[in-house]
Design a protein around this motif. Structure first.
Motif, PDB file in Angstrom:
ATOM      1  N   GLY A   1      49.082  45.512  29.536  1.00 47.31           N
ATOM      2  CA  GLY A   1      49.917  46.709  29.548  1.00 47.31           C
ATOM      3  C   GLY A   1      51.203  46.615  30.342  1.00 47.31           C
ATOM      4  O   GLY A   1      51.682  47.616  30.881  1.00 47.31           O
ATOM      5  N   GLU A   2      51.813  45.430  30.400  1.00 45.80           N
ATOM      6  CA  GLU A   2      53.059  45.290  31.170  1.00 45.80           C
ATOM      7  C   GLU A   2      54.197  46.131  30.594  1.00 45.80           C
ATOM      8  O   GLU A   2      55.130  46.495  31.315  1.00 45.80           O
TER       9      GLU A   2
ATOM     10  N   LYS B   1      55.848  53.804  32.398  1.00 43.08           N
ATOM     11  CA  LYS B   1      55.176  55.058  32.095  1.00 43.08           C
ATOM     12  C   LYS B   1      54.372  55.571  33.277  1.00 43.08           C
ATOM     13  O   LYS B   1      54.341  56.773  33.548  1.00 43.08           O
ATOM     14  N   SER B   2      53.699  54.637  33.977  1.00 42.03           N
ATOM     15  CA  SER B   2      52.785  55.085  35.026  1.00 42.03           C
ATOM     16  C   SER B   2      52.540  53.980  36.035  1.00 42.03           C
ATOM     17  O   SER B   2      52.263  52.836  35.662  1.00 42.03           O
ATOM     18  N   GLN B   3      52.598  54.349  37.310  1.00 42.02           N
ATOM     19  CA  GLN B   3      52.275  53.391  38.362  1.00 42.02           C
ATOM     20  C   GLN B   3      50.811  52.965  38.284  1.00 42.02           C
ATOM     21  O   GLN B   3      50.452  51.872  38.720  1.00 42.02           O
ATOM     22  N   SER B   4      49.967  53.795  37.675  1.00 41.71           N
ATOM     23  CA  SER B   4      48.561  53.431  37.533  1.00 41.71           C
ATOM     24  C   SER B   4      48.390  52.206  36.652  1.00 41.71           C
ATOM     25  O   SER B   4      47.419  51.445  36.810  1.00 41.71           O
ATOM     26  N   MET B   5      49.330  51.979  35.730  1.00 39.33           N
ATOM     27  CA  MET B   5      49.263  50.786  34.898  1.00 39.33           C
ATOM     28  C   MET B   5      49.530  49.529  35.739  1.00 39.33           C
ATOM     29  O   MET B   5      48.964  48.467  35.484  1.00 39.33           O
ATOM     30  N   VAL B   6      50.396  49.679  36.727  1.00 37.59           N
ATOM     31  CA  VAL B   6      50.659  48.561  37.635  1.00 37.59           C
ATOM     32  C   VAL B   6      49.399  48.243  38.440  1.00 37.59           C
ATOM     33  O   VAL B   6      49.011  47.082  38.604  1.00 37.59           O
ATOM     34  N   THR B   7      48.742  49.298  38.918  1.00 43.31           N
ATOM     35  CA  THR B   7      47.509  49.107  39.675  1.00 43.31           C
ATOM     36  C   THR B   7      46.437  48.441  38.818  1.00 43.31           C
ATOM     37  O   THR B   7      45.720  47.535  39.279  1.00 43.31           O
ATOM     38  N   ALA B   8      46.314  48.872  37.562  1.00 45.55           N
ATOM     39  CA  ALA B   8      45.332  48.270  36.654  1.00 45.55           C
ATOM     40  C   ALA B   8      45.645  46.792  36.429  1.00 45.55           C
ATOM     41  O   ALA B   8      44.730  45.958  36.362  1.00 45.55           O
ATOM     42  N   TRP B   9      46.936  46.472  36.322  1.00 46.05           N
ATOM     43  CA  TRP B   9      47.329  45.065  36.142  1.00 46.05           C
ATOM     44  C   TRP B   9      46.909  44.236  37.354  1.00 46.05           C
ATOM     45  O   TRP B   9      46.390  43.131  37.228  1.00 46.05           O
ATOM     46  N   GLU B  10      47.119  44.789  38.537  1.00 50.10           N
ATOM     47  CA  GLU B  10      46.734  44.067  39.752  1.00 50.10           C
ATOM     48  C   GLU B  10      45.223  43.842  39.806  1.00 50.10           C
ATOM     49  O   GLU B  10      44.754  42.791  40.259  1.00 50.10           O
TER      50      GLU B  10
ATOM     51  N   CYS C   1      51.214  45.447  23.931  1.00 51.37           N
ATOM     52  CA  CYS C   1      52.312  46.087  24.664  1.00 51.37           C
ATOM     53  C   CYS C   1      52.475  45.398  26.014  1.00 51.37           C
ATOM     54  O   CYS C   1      52.653  46.049  27.043  1.00 51.37           O
ATOM     55  N   THR C   2      52.414  44.063  25.982  1.00 45.30           N
ATOM     56  CA  THR C   2      52.548  43.293  27.218  1.00 45.30           C
ATOM     57  C   THR C   2      53.446  42.088  26.969  1.00 45.30           C
ATOM     58  O   THR C   2      53.795  41.787  25.821  1.00 45.30           O
TER      59      THR C   2
END
Length: 460
Positions: A184-185, A190-199, A232-233
């Motif tokens: 989901g990069e 859209k959402s900082q939560s996507m960054v957290t999920a990536w981490e 979408c990455t």
């Protein structure tokens, strides 16, 4: 944005001189879009009635940008009539590019919440058949709602693992869409939560999931068929390298050039492991080159074979609806295409099963065919999905209100409304807005008792 260092290091290597442009674009606002439901209305006719200022999305003929600060399309009655789907613009590319044709049997294997499935179904023009799958049963419920909202009848919604599907559907599908689970990069803005999920997950987890799905879809594609893979990455492991893996599974597979619309970039063979120059036929949608969040798209064709598997068709069992159901369905015109030979009953619920549908027995099913309604004691209750499937003039008792009429919003909120100004008979009426169905009501001398499905109602 607060991005992981490991991500920025990799993306800097990938983009080189483009890195600063990419990082700068993340500080800008997202682009918002809607896609017209051509199963209900032509693009030309929608633009005549659209209450929003729209700008075309270049890579799909029925996609448009809108200014989210100037309007809220999700609150307009046309949204509840299924005239459009709200969708991030680059996410419109996969279903637009997959060349679905009339009569195709199509699979969307990772389909929830339904943005791509609804477009695939619209492109079938009521012919062929669509199977929309999501392994998550809860997410598949949202998928079902969106397909019903779009008025789709020639479909099944299932919730199965890919290996269960491949056992059932060997060489069944003309077209397959794999909008694969990914890191989901392209959703970071859209959402900082996507960054957290990536981490938390990284790219390796999703690359493994993708390969597991690809192992199965390759078995389900007919010789001569086409599949589309998208994410979408931006990571090579989930894009070019996943395509390399797919091609290694079957030597009859070949890449097809993805149309390169303005801002689309080629896939990069250097990001693969095989140095396959054919990877340039893929497309990368970077958010600093297009007005969208970003996507990866690859088209893959399976070469023709001398002999192909003929898929197992559904055995139509038919039924004679009870007297109340039969009386209700007599009010539906023949041009709605609901033929009695393909109506089946399951525990008092009536379904219209498309003529050319695969055998879906034994699968975990949320919906098979078009749900028509339910036989109750001394009555038949028509379904919300039937209301959305019908078009103006296909039910002989209708109330047509304008979108500016306050009764429309009151109806969508579940209220009883008055319609003494309309020439209607007592009993069930189909409520429309500007000629497009919303749902059912029951008329008693001009008072409409609301039958709009409670879970679909507009919240205040």
């Amino acid at each position: 944005m607060n991005l992981p260092e490991s991500f920025t290091n990799r993306i800097k290597t990938q983009l080189g001189d483009d890195y600063d442009a990419y990082m700068n674009c993340l500080d800008q606002g997202m682009h918002h879009g809607l896609r017209v439901n051509t199963n209900k209305i032509s693009v030309e006719d929608f633009l005549k009635i659209s209450p929003f200022e729209l700008k075309p999305v270049p890579w799909t003929i029925n996609g448009f940008y809108y200014d989210d600060k100037a309007c809220t399309p999700s609150k307009h009655p046309y949204y509840y009539a299924g005239l459009y789907y709200i969708q991030e613009p680059s996410a419109m590319a996969p279903a637009s590019i997959l060349p679905v044709e009339d009569g195709d049997v199509v699979l969307d294997i990772c389909a929830a919440p339904g943005g791509k499935s609804t477009e695939l179904a619209a492109k079938l023009h009521g012919t062929g058949f669509l199977i929309s799958n999501d392994i998550s049963n809860s997410r598949a419920k949202a998928l079902l709602k969106n397909l019903e909202l779009f008025g789709i009848g020639n479909m099944c919604v299932v919730s199965e693992a890919p290996n269960k599907l491949s056992t059932k559907f060997y060489q069944t599908f003309d077209k397959i869409l794999i909008d694969a689970p990914c890191s989901g990069e392209g959703m970071f803005r859209k959402s900082q939560s996507m960054v957290t999920a990536w981490e938390n997950n990284g790219v390796e987890l999703f690359a493994g999931l993708q390969r597991g799905i690809l192992n199965e879809v390759v078995k389900m594609l007919k010789p001569g068929g086409t599949m589309l893979y998208s994410t979408c990455t931006f990571s090579p492991e989930e894009n070019e390298q996943s395509i390399e893996y797919l091609l290694s599974l079957d030597d009859t597979l070949e890449l097809v050039e993805v149309p390169k619309y303005p801002g689309f970039c080629n896939g990069n063979p250097a990001w693969g492991k095989t140095e396959n120059v054919e990877l340039e036929k893929c497309a990368r949608l970077w958010p600093h080159h297009i007005e969208g969040e970003g996507h990866f798209v690859a088209l893959i064709h399976k070469k023709e074979a001398e002999q192909t598997q003929v898929f197992q068709s559904w055995i139509h069992r038919g039924c004679k609806p009870d007297k109340n159901a039969e009386e209700f369905l007599a009010h539906v015109s023949s041009d709605a295409g609901i033929r009695s030979a393909y109506i089946e009953e399951n525990k008092g619920r009536l379904y219209y099963m498309a003529e050319h549908m695969p055998d879906v027995s034994g699968l975990r099913m949320l919906r098979q065919g078009l749900f028509l309604g339910e036989i109750k004691k001394n009555r038949f209750e028509p379904s919300q999905s039937l209301a959305m499937y019908l078009k103006q003039g296909q039910f002989d008792n209708e109330v047509n209100l304008t979108s500016s009429d306050d009764r429309v919003l009151r109806y969508l909120k579940g209220e009883t409304i008055e319609a003494s100004d309309q020439k209607i008979k007592n009993g069930y009426v189909l409520v429309l807005v500007d000629g497009y169905p919303l749902g059912w009501a029951k008329n008693t001398n001009g008072t409409l008792k609301n039958k709009y499905l409670s879970g679909w109602r507009m919240m205040s």
